[in-house]
Scaffold this motif. Sequence first.
Motif, short mmCIF file in Angstrom:
data_model
loop_
_atom_site.label_atom_id
_atom_site.label_comp_id
_atom_site.label_asym_id
_atom_site.label_seq_id
_atom_site.Cartn_x
_atom_site.Cartn_y
_atom_site.Cartn_z
N LEU A 103 30.96 5.10 -24.78
CA LEU A 103 30.72 6.55 -24.41
C LEU A 103 29.59 6.47 -23.16
N VAL A 104 30.36 7.52 -22.19
CA VAL A 104 29.56 7.42 -20.85
C VAL A 104 29.12 9.02 -20.89
N ASN A 105 27.98 9.45 -21.29
CA ASN A 105 27.77 10.99 -21.18
C ASN A 105 27.05 11.08 -19.61
N ASN A 106 28.14 11.63 -18.89
CA ASN A 106 27.91 11.72 -17.49
C ASN A 106 27.87 13.18 -17.10
N ALA A 107 28.58 14.14 -17.82
CA ALA A 107 28.54 15.42 -17.19
C ALA A 107 27.11 16.05 -16.90
N ALA A 108 26.85 16.61 -15.72
CA ALA A 108 25.85 17.28 -15.35
C ALA A 108 25.91 18.38 -14.15
N ARG A 109 24.94 18.96 -13.74
CA ARG A 109 25.18 20.15 -12.65
C ARG A 109 23.63 20.22 -12.16
N ASP A 110 23.47 19.77 -11.00
CA ASP A 110 22.22 19.82 -10.33
C ASP A 110 21.76 21.11 -9.51
N ASP A 111 22.03 22.20 -9.84
CA ASP A 111 21.89 23.55 -9.16
C ASP A 111 20.46 23.72 -8.73
N ARG A 112 20.23 24.12 -7.67
CA ARG A 112 18.92 24.53 -7.30
C ARG A 112 18.35 25.72 -7.50
N HIS A 113 17.18 25.64 -8.02
CA HIS A 113 16.44 26.87 -8.48
C HIS A 113 15.03 26.73 -8.38
N THR A 114 14.25 28.06 -8.14
CA THR A 114 12.91 27.94 -8.10
C THR A 114 12.46 28.47 -9.69
N TRP A 115 11.14 27.94 -9.91
CA TRP A 115 10.54 27.69 -11.07
C TRP A 115 10.42 29.36 -11.49
N ALA A 116 10.10 30.03 -10.56
CA ALA A 116 9.73 31.51 -10.68
C ALA A 116 10.76 32.44 -11.14
N GLU A 117 12.01 31.86 -10.77
CA GLU A 117 13.23 32.74 -10.93
C GLU A 117 14.04 32.40 -12.36
N VAL A 118 13.29 31.35 -13.05
CA VAL A 118 14.16 30.89 -14.16
C VAL A 118 14.11 31.69 -15.22
N THR A 119 15.02 32.23 -15.89
CA THR A 119 14.91 33.25 -17.07
C THR A 119 15.56 32.37 -18.35
N PRO A 120 15.26 32.65 -19.69
CA PRO A 120 15.55 32.02 -20.70
C PRO A 120 17.02 31.69 -20.79
N GLU A 121 17.84 32.66 -20.24
CA GLU A 121 19.29 32.64 -20.16
C GLU A 121 19.64 31.62 -19.28
N TYR A 122 18.99 31.21 -18.27
CA TYR A 122 19.40 30.24 -17.19
C TYR A 122 18.77 28.95 -17.74
N TRP A 123 17.67 28.75 -18.48
CA TRP A 123 17.28 27.80 -18.92
C TRP A 123 18.14 27.19 -19.95
N ASP A 124 18.63 28.08 -20.79
CA ASP A 124 19.66 27.66 -21.97
C ASP A 124 20.87 27.07 -21.19
N GLU A 125 21.34 27.71 -20.19
CA GLU A 125 22.66 27.22 -19.50
C GLU A 125 22.20 25.78 -18.71
N MET A 126 21.00 25.69 -18.25
CA MET A 126 20.96 24.30 -17.63
C MET A 126 20.66 23.35 -18.81
N MET A 127 20.30 23.49 -19.91
CA MET A 127 20.14 22.52 -21.08
C MET A 127 21.59 22.40 -21.53
N ALA A 128 22.67 23.37 -21.70
CA ALA A 128 23.68 23.26 -22.07
C ALA A 128 24.68 22.32 -21.34
N VAL A 129 24.61 22.23 -19.94
CA VAL A 129 25.46 21.73 -19.01
C VAL A 129 24.74 20.35 -18.74
#
Length: 264
Positions: A103-129
Amino acid sequence: MAESVTAAAEDRFARYPSLQERVVLVTGGGSGIGASLVEHFAHQGAKVAFLDIAREASEALAAGLAGEVRHTPLFLPCDIREIAALQRAIGEAAERLGPVGVLVNNAARDDRHTWAEVTPEYWDEMMAVNLRHHFFAIQAVAPGMKALGGGSIINLSSISWLIPSTGLPAYVAAKAAIVGLTRTMAHELGDSNIRVNAVLPGGVLTERQQRLWRTPEYDRKILNSQCIHRDLLPEDVARLVLFLAADDSSAITNQTHVIDAGWI
């Protein structure tokens, strides 16, 4: 420019007899490092299944390898953020090809974002992907690996948390967590002869990086930070993963393997 796995490249680099006929599952295999992984494993004679959300690129990859390799890779469309869909796809891969041995767990997405704009929903999305699917893919393949008498799991992390990078804190947090997950799962699964390692690439020159983030200034910064002043390519990462998947590395587990041309 990334090179394809040509006959000349096959003569130049290592071949691993233990990977022939082995069932390999790659997440995020439709482009970038993932596509290089699919290509390299297929040229080793492995039975490769790969998951991706991008149908067109993934279908083109599989079609392009048909006739070149012993087993045409099996593309299974899947949004790895949906755990039930991920589990179904892994089950289908095992049903069609046999129990997953790598198994190679490779999938990821390195979207750029600033710490000040992160919402709980965005955080959860980044953890999911970037993180959550690693664990649930491991959970899904582990019973089959146990039945096989062992297996190899390679989790793709990043040097981003070691530099540390700025401008993408949620991504960096996920990539750091992957190393922790790797170490605990190596101990959880070691009694079943299942090895778990992490690979931490540096600034790999993928099509996505070129399209979205790489500029002449950023290229110079990367090359000047590296001990070896050349572009790091997807096939560099793929060849390290091949070794960790093969029986040649049967005593290696619970480790982090940095491949960054000497950046850190």
